[in-house]
Design a protein around this motif. Sequence first.
Motif, PDB file in Angstrom:
ATOM      1  N   ALA A  25       0.836  -1.206   0.000  1.00 48.57           N
ATOM      2  CA  ALA A  25       0.000   0.000   0.000  1.00 48.57           C
ATOM      3  C   ALA A  25       0.867   1.251   0.000  1.00 48.57           C
ATOM      4  O   ALA A  25       0.592   2.210  -0.737  1.00 48.57           O
ATOM      5  CB  ALA A  25      -0.931  -0.007   1.215  1.00 48.57           C
ATOM      6  N   ASP A  26       1.917   1.249   0.804  1.00 43.95           N
ATOM      7  CA  ASP A  26       2.841   2.392   0.828  1.00 43.95           C
ATOM      8  C   ASP A  26       3.537   2.554  -0.528  1.00 43.95           C
ATOM      9  O   ASP A  26       3.685   3.670  -1.023  1.00 43.95           O
ATOM     10  CB  ASP A  26       3.895   2.214   1.929  1.00 43.95           C
ATOM     11  CG  ASP A  26       3.299   2.249   3.334  1.00 43.95           C
ATOM     12  OD1 ASP A  26       2.140   2.693   3.500  1.00 43.95           O
ATOM     13  OD2 ASP A  26       4.001   1.805   4.270  1.00 43.95           O
ATOM     14  N   ILE A  28       2.480   1.742  -3.525  1.00 46.11           N
ATOM     15  CA  ILE A  28       1.608   2.252  -4.587  1.00 46.11           C
ATOM     16  C   ILE A  28       0.913   3.544  -4.201  1.00 46.11           C
ATOM     17  O   ILE A  28       0.170   4.110  -4.991  1.00 46.11           O
ATOM     18  CB  ILE A  28       0.596   1.184  -5.057  1.00 46.11           C
ATOM     19  CG1 ILE A  28      -0.390   0.828  -3.952  1.00 46.11           C
ATOM     20  CG2 ILE A  28       1.330  -0.043  -5.568  1.00 46.11           C
ATOM     21  CD1 ILE A  28      -1.514  -0.087  -4.406  1.00 46.11           C
ATOM     22  N   GLY A  29       1.156   4.006  -2.974  1.00 45.53           N
ATOM     23  CA  GLY A  29       0.652   5.311  -2.560  1.00 45.53           C
ATOM     24  C   GLY A  29      -0.832   5.362  -2.235  1.00 45.53           C
ATOM     25  O   GLY A  29      -1.508   6.324  -2.560  1.00 45.53           O
ATOM     26  N   THR A  30      -1.331   4.323  -1.578  1.00 42.00           N
ATOM     27  CA  THR A  30      -2.735   4.341  -1.184  1.00 42.00           C
ATOM     28  C   THR A  30      -2.872   4.102   0.312  1.00 42.00           C
ATOM     29  O   THR A  30      -2.058   3.404   0.910  1.00 42.00           O
ATOM     30  CB  THR A  30      -3.565   3.290  -1.959  1.00 42.00           C
ATOM     31  OG1 THR A  30      -4.941   3.460  -1.641  1.00 42.00           O
ATOM     32  CG2 THR A  30      -3.148   1.872  -1.640  1.00 42.00           C
ATOM     33  N   THR A  31      -3.891   4.700   0.876  1.00 39.00           N
ATOM     34  CA  THR A  31      -4.177   4.471   2.293  1.00 39.00           C
ATOM     35  C   THR A  31      -5.368   3.528   2.456  1.00 39.00           C
ATOM     36  O   THR A  31      -5.637   3.054   3.549  1.00 39.00           O
ATOM     37  CB  THR A  31      -4.475   5.791   3.025  1.00 39.00           C
ATOM     38  OG1 THR A  31      -5.558   6.447   2.351  1.00 39.00           O
ATOM     39  CG2 THR A  31      -3.256   6.682   3.051  1.00 39.00           C
ATOM     40  N   ASP A  32      -6.083   3.276   1.364  1.00 37.63           N
ATOM     41  CA  ASP A  32      -7.241   2.384   1.403  1.00 37.63           C
ATOM     42  C   ASP A  32      -6.973   1.199   0.481  1.00 37.63           C
ATOM     43  O   ASP A  32      -7.371   1.186  -0.680  1.00 37.63           O
ATOM     44  CB  ASP A  32      -8.509   3.131   0.972  1.00 37.63           C
ATOM     45  CG  ASP A  32      -9.753   2.266   1.101  1.00 37.63           C
ATOM     46  OD1 ASP A  32      -9.729   1.291   1.878  1.00 37.63           O
ATOM     47  OD2 ASP A  32     -10.754   2.562   0.423  1.00 37.63           O
ATOM     48  N   PHE A  33      -6.278   0.203   0.998  1.00 39.72           N
ATOM     49  CA  PHE A  33      -5.862  -0.949   0.203  1.00 39.72           C
ATOM     50  C   PHE A  33      -6.757  -2.130   0.584  1.00 39.72           C
ATOM     51  O   PHE A  33      -6.701  -2.619   1.718  1.00 39.72           O
ATOM     52  CB  PHE A  33      -4.392  -1.242   0.481  1.00 39.72           C
ATOM     53  CG  PHE A  33      -3.745  -2.182  -0.498  1.00 39.72           C
ATOM     54  CD1 PHE A  33      -3.889  -2.016  -1.867  1.00 39.72           C
ATOM     55  CD2 PHE A  33      -2.959  -3.218  -0.035  1.00 39.72           C
ATOM     56  CE1 PHE A  33      -3.273  -2.870  -2.766  1.00 39.72           C
ATOM     57  CE2 PHE A  33      -2.328  -4.079  -0.925  1.00 39.72           C
ATOM     58  CZ  PHE A  33      -2.494  -3.905  -2.293  1.00 39.72           C
ATOM     59  N   ALA A 104      -1.272  -4.419  -8.430  1.00 41.33           N
ATOM     60  CA  ALA A 104      -1.280  -2.987  -8.718  1.00 41.33           C
ATOM     61  C   ALA A 104      -0.252  -2.685  -9.801  1.00 41.33           C
ATOM     62  O   ALA A 104       0.885  -3.167  -9.746  1.00 41.33           O
ATOM     63  CB  ALA A 104      -0.968  -2.195  -7.454  1.00 41.33           C
ATOM     64  N   GLN A 128     -11.285   0.965  -6.974  1.00 43.57           N
ATOM     65  CA  GLN A 128     -11.079   1.822  -5.800  1.00 43.57           C
ATOM     66  C   GLN A 128      -9.826   2.685  -5.960  1.00 43.57           C
ATOM     67  O   GLN A 128      -8.969   2.731  -5.088  1.00 43.57           O
ATOM     68  CB  GLN A 128     -11.034   0.984  -4.530  1.00 43.57           C
ATOM     69  CG  GLN A 128     -12.327   0.246  -4.277  1.00 43.57           C
ATOM     70  CD  GLN A 128     -12.277  -0.659  -3.066  1.00 43.57           C
ATOM     71  OE1 GLN A 128     -11.214  -1.032  -2.594  1.00 43.57           O
ATOM     72  NE2 GLN A 128     -13.436  -1.008  -2.557  1.00 43.57           N
ATOM     73  N   ASP A 129      -9.725   3.352  -7.094  1.00 43.98           N
ATOM     74  CA  ASP A 129      -8.629   4.267  -7.410  1.00 43.98           C
ATOM     75  C   ASP A 129      -7.259   3.591  -7.533  1.00 43.98           C
ATOM     76  O   ASP A 129      -6.239   4.258  -7.526  1.00 43.98           O
ATOM     77  CB  ASP A 129      -8.539   5.412  -6.384  1.00 43.98           C
ATOM     78  CG  ASP A 129      -9.775   6.295  -6.424  1.00 43.98           C
ATOM     79  OD1 ASP A 129     -10.371   6.439  -7.520  1.00 43.98           O
ATOM     80  OD2 ASP A 129     -10.151   6.842  -5.374  1.00 43.98           O
ATOM     81  N   ILE A 130      -7.226   2.270  -7.633  1.00 42.91           N
ATOM     82  CA  ILE A 130      -5.977   1.544  -7.830  1.00 42.91           C
ATOM     83  C   ILE A 130      -6.015   0.938  -9.229  1.00 42.91           C
ATOM     84  O   ILE A 130      -6.951   0.215  -9.577  1.00 42.91           O
ATOM     85  CB  ILE A 130      -5.790   0.433  -6.778  1.00 42.91           C
ATOM     86  CG1 ILE A 130      -5.742   1.042  -5.366  1.00 42.91           C
ATOM     87  CG2 ILE A 130      -4.531  -0.380  -7.061  1.00 42.91           C
ATOM     88  CD1 ILE A 130      -5.806   0.026  -4.250  1.00 42.91           C
TER      89      ILE A 130
END
Length: 146
Positions: A25-26, A28-33, A104, A128-130
């Motif tokens: 998650a870190d 790919i830069g997402t907080t909602d994985f 991802a 979800q934005d990924i």
Amino acid sequence: MIRRLKQTDFQALFALQKRAYQIEADLIGTTDFPPLRQTLAELMREAPLGYVLTSESRLIGCLTFSNRTITRLIVAPDFFRQGAASRLLRHALEAEDLQFVSTAKMNSPAIALYHQFNFIEDATTVRQDIVLAHLKRKTENNGADS
């Protein structure tokens, strides 16, 4: 040692995936994985099939699959870049007819690993934005197009 995943491994798998997926998650830069939202109860209900890599009785990696699709390939962070994922993937591909995987698109280490094992990008989707890369294994029997 690589062996079949057992139900008694699920709790250790759950702890491992929390650590490994937080790093992804870190990356790919997402907080909602989505994989980080899975609960232990959900994992137990999923009852995944797969293989685990252990070292001194410690679960250090896991590959799960369903319907010819790799559903997770995770390694303990302190074993990154030591060949654990390659060992698991090689073993699973020799034992099972696995043809598909998604990750991802920004997870370049995973994409590079799958490319080494003849997976090629077949499609992309956004969930979800990924941005997800969907890869298909190219084999001598199926070529790149089948």
